[in-house]
Write a protein that holds these residues in place. Structure first.
Motif, PDB file in Angstrom:
ATOM      1  N   CYS A 196       0.817  -1.213   0.000  1.00 55.47           N
ATOM      2  CA  CYS A 196       0.000   0.000   0.000  1.00 55.47           C
ATOM      3  C   CYS A 196       0.854   1.268   0.000  1.00 55.47           C
ATOM      4  N   GLY A 197       2.014   1.194   0.676  1.00 49.80           N
ATOM      5  CA  GLY A 197       2.912   2.337   0.780  1.00 49.80           C
ATOM      6  C   GLY A 197       3.551   2.746  -0.537  1.00 49.80           C
ATOM      7  N   HIS A 198       3.357   1.975  -1.584  1.00 50.01           N
ATOM      8  CA  HIS A 198       3.891   2.365  -2.898  1.00 50.01           C
ATOM      9  C   HIS A 198       3.194   3.631  -3.399  1.00 50.01           C
ATOM     10  N   CYS A 199       1.882   3.706  -3.217  1.00 54.89           N
ATOM     11  CA  CYS A 199       1.103   4.860  -3.680  1.00 54.89           C
ATOM     12  C   CYS A 199       0.625   5.762  -2.546  1.00 54.89           C
ATOM     13  N   HIS A 200       0.479   5.194  -1.354  1.00 50.74           N
ATOM     14  CA  HIS A 200      -0.131   5.918  -0.239  1.00 50.74           C
ATOM     15  C   HIS A 200       0.846   6.183   0.891  1.00 50.74           C
ATOM     16  N   VAL A 201       0.551   7.240   1.653  1.00 51.19           N
ATOM     17  CA  VAL A 201       1.162   7.416   2.958  1.00 51.19           C
ATOM     18  C   VAL A 201       0.295   6.560   3.878  1.00 51.19           C
ATOM     19  N   VAL A 202       0.859   5.452   4.350  1.00 54.38           N
ATOM     20  CA  VAL A 202       0.078   4.477   5.112  1.00 54.38           C
ATOM     21  C   VAL A 202      -0.508   5.138   6.358  1.00 54.38           C
ATOM     22  N   GLY A 203      -1.818   4.970   6.523  1.00 55.47           N
ATOM     23  CA  GLY A 203      -2.524   5.553   7.654  1.00 55.47           C
ATOM     24  C   GLY A 203      -3.060   6.944   7.367  1.00 55.47           C
ATOM     25  N   GLU A 204      -2.560   7.567   6.303  1.00 54.16           N
ATOM     26  CA  GLU A 204      -3.047   8.880   5.870  1.00 54.16           C
ATOM     27  C   GLU A 204      -3.403   8.745   4.388  1.00 54.16           C
ATOM     28  N   TRP A 205      -4.380   7.887   4.133  1.00 64.06           N
ATOM     29  CA  TRP A 205      -4.719   7.437   2.787  1.00 64.06           C
ATOM     30  C   TRP A 205      -5.099   8.558   1.843  1.00 64.06           C
ATOM     31  N   ASP A 206      -5.642   9.656   2.363  1.00 58.43           N
ATOM     32  CA  ASP A 206      -6.121  10.736   1.504  1.00 58.43           C
ATOM     33  C   ASP A 206      -5.014  11.637   0.979  1.00 58.43           C
ATOM     34  N   LYS A 207      -3.814  11.557   1.535  1.00 60.08           N
ATOM     35  CA  LYS A 207      -2.717  12.419   1.097  1.00 60.08           C
ATOM     36  C   LYS A 207      -2.321  12.115  -0.345  1.00 60.08           C
ATOM     37  N   ASP A 208      -1.896  13.151  -1.036  1.00 58.50           N
ATOM     38  CA  ASP A 208      -1.423  13.028  -2.416  1.00 58.50           C
ATOM     39  C   ASP A 208       0.094  13.247  -2.494  1.00 58.50           C
ATOM     40  N   ASP A 209       0.817  12.817  -1.474  1.00 55.32           N
ATOM     41  CA  ASP A 209       2.251  13.066  -1.380  1.00 55.32           C
ATOM     42  C   ASP A 209       3.098  12.261  -2.360  1.00 55.32           C
ATOM     43  N   LYS A 210       2.572  11.178  -2.888  1.00 53.05           N
ATOM     44  CA  LYS A 210       3.363  10.308  -3.759  1.00 53.05           C
ATOM     45  C   LYS A 210       2.860  10.394  -5.198  1.00 53.05           C
ATOM     46  N   PRO A 211       3.781  10.587  -6.138  1.00 49.87           N
ATOM     47  CA  PRO A 211       3.348  10.689  -7.540  1.00 49.87           C
ATOM     48  C   PRO A 211       2.702   9.409  -8.057  1.00 49.87           C
ATOM     49  N   GLN A 212       3.019   8.269  -7.456  1.00 50.54           N
ATOM     50  CA  GLN A 212       2.440   7.001  -7.909  1.00 50.54           C
ATOM     51  C   GLN A 212       0.922   7.004  -7.786  1.00 50.54           C
ATOM     52  N   LYS A 213       0.395   7.741  -6.819  1.00 50.53           N
ATOM     53  CA  LYS A 213      -1.056   7.798  -6.639  1.00 50.53           C
ATOM     54  C   LYS A 213      -1.717   8.461  -7.847  1.00 50.53           C
ATOM     55  N   GLN A 214      -1.145   9.562  -8.329  1.00 51.87           N
ATOM     56  CA  GLN A 214      -1.702  10.219  -9.506  1.00 51.87           C
ATOM     57  C   GLN A 214      -1.471   9.379 -10.757  1.00 51.87           C
ATOM     58  N   ILE A 215      -0.347   8.692 -10.827  1.00 46.34           N
ATOM     59  CA  ILE A 215      -0.094   7.800 -11.961  1.00 46.34           C
ATOM     60  C   ILE A 215      -1.181   6.730 -12.012  1.00 46.34           C
ATOM     61  N   ALA A 216      -1.534   6.163 -10.860  1.00 40.61           N
ATOM     62  CA  ALA A 216      -2.600   5.147 -10.818  1.00 40.61           C
ATOM     63  C   ALA A 216      -3.922   5.739 -11.312  1.00 40.61           C
ATOM     64  N   ASP A 263      -4.299   8.205 -13.403  1.00 43.82           N
ATOM     65  CA  ASP A 263      -4.176   8.388 -14.849  1.00 43.82           C
ATOM     66  C   ASP A 263      -4.279   7.053 -15.585  1.00 43.82           C
ATOM     67  N   MET A 264      -3.737   5.993 -14.983  1.00 44.55           N
ATOM     68  CA  MET A 264      -3.824   4.671 -15.593  1.00 44.55           C
ATOM     69  C   MET A 264      -5.269   4.182 -15.617  1.00 44.55           C
ATOM     70  N   VAL A 265      -6.052   4.483 -14.579  1.00 46.26           N
ATOM     71  CA  VAL A 265      -7.472   4.118 -14.561  1.00 46.26           C
ATOM     72  C   VAL A 265      -8.186   4.786 -15.732  1.00 46.26           C
ATOM     73  N   ALA A 266      -7.874   6.060 -15.973  1.00 48.23           N
ATOM     74  CA  ALA A 266      -8.487   6.773 -17.104  1.00 48.23           C
ATOM     75  C   ALA A 266      -8.054   6.137 -18.431  1.00 48.23           C
ATOM     76  N   MET A 267      -6.784   5.745 -18.537  1.00 48.79           N
ATOM     77  CA  MET A 267      -6.295   5.098 -19.748  1.00 48.79           C
ATOM     78  C   MET A 267      -7.027   3.777 -19.994  1.00 48.79           C
ATOM     79  N   LEU A 268      -7.162   2.965 -18.927  1.00 42.48           N
ATOM     80  CA  LEU A 268      -7.867   1.682 -19.077  1.00 42.48           C
ATOM     81  C   LEU A 268      -9.321   1.891 -19.478  1.00 42.48           C
ATOM     82  N   ALA A 269      -9.952   2.902 -18.912  1.00 40.17           N
ATOM     83  CA  ALA A 269     -11.349   3.180 -19.261  1.00 40.17           C
ATOM     84  C   ALA A 269     -11.464   3.510 -20.751  1.00 40.17           C
TER      85      ALA A 269
END
Length: 170
Positions: free
Chosen positions: A104-124, A126-132
């Protein structure tokens, strides 16, 4: 609540520690390539228990709200918000985590799930939009596909690795 946050932080630290170690070969006696992949087998997901544990902690926190829309249960949901909250957690665990072989820590700050501190979260996101787009627009336009409803997903390219597979096995 402090116990839960402390537990999540500890699990996140352990998850990060596991993520730094190379994957073990699924079959110890079989020869593996440098990435720990036995020919003909997917790599072993070394952090699945940690992801499962974190998912179960969050599922307990949202007990009774599992079928509510994810964006009404969690903060900062920008994609998949209409999906039931419990299903979103399972997709994060299996669909994203397992498909990329990460915790989970790859994309998230564990325990503070709503934070956008990691670029991997936005990449995910964007990938959801690509798959759609691929699944909703592009694949249906390909004639003569044998499947009535062909789809691609994270596993299609990632196969348990952070970096999508770009070369074929020898």
């Amino acid at each position: 609540m402090r116990f839960v946050l402390a537990s999540l932080m500890l699990l996140g630290a352990v998850s990060a520690s596991f993520a730094r170690h190379p994957r073990l070969s699924p079959v110890a006696a079989a020869p593996a390539d440098p990435h720990g992949v036995v020919q003909g087998q997917a790599p072993q997901d070394s952090v699945s228990r940690l992801r499962d544990s974190l998912m179960n902690v969050v599922l307990k926190q949202i007990a009774g709200k599992e079928n509510s829309p994810a964006d009404s249960v969690f903060l900062n949901i920008k994609t998949l918000g209409a999906m039931p909250a419990g299903r979103l957690l399972r997709i994060m665990n299996l669909g994203y985590g397992r498909s990329l072989g990460v915790g989970c820590g790859h994309c998230h700050v564990v325990g503070e799930w709503d934070k956008d501190d990691k670029p991997q979260k936005q990449i995910a996101r964007d990938m959801v939009a690509m798959l759609a787009r691929i699944n909703g627009e592009l694949l249906p336009q390909i004639k003569n596909l044998k499947s009535e409803r062909p789809i691609v997903n994270c596993t299609t390219c990632h196969r348990g690795q952070v970096k999508p597979g770009l070369d074929l096995p020898q």
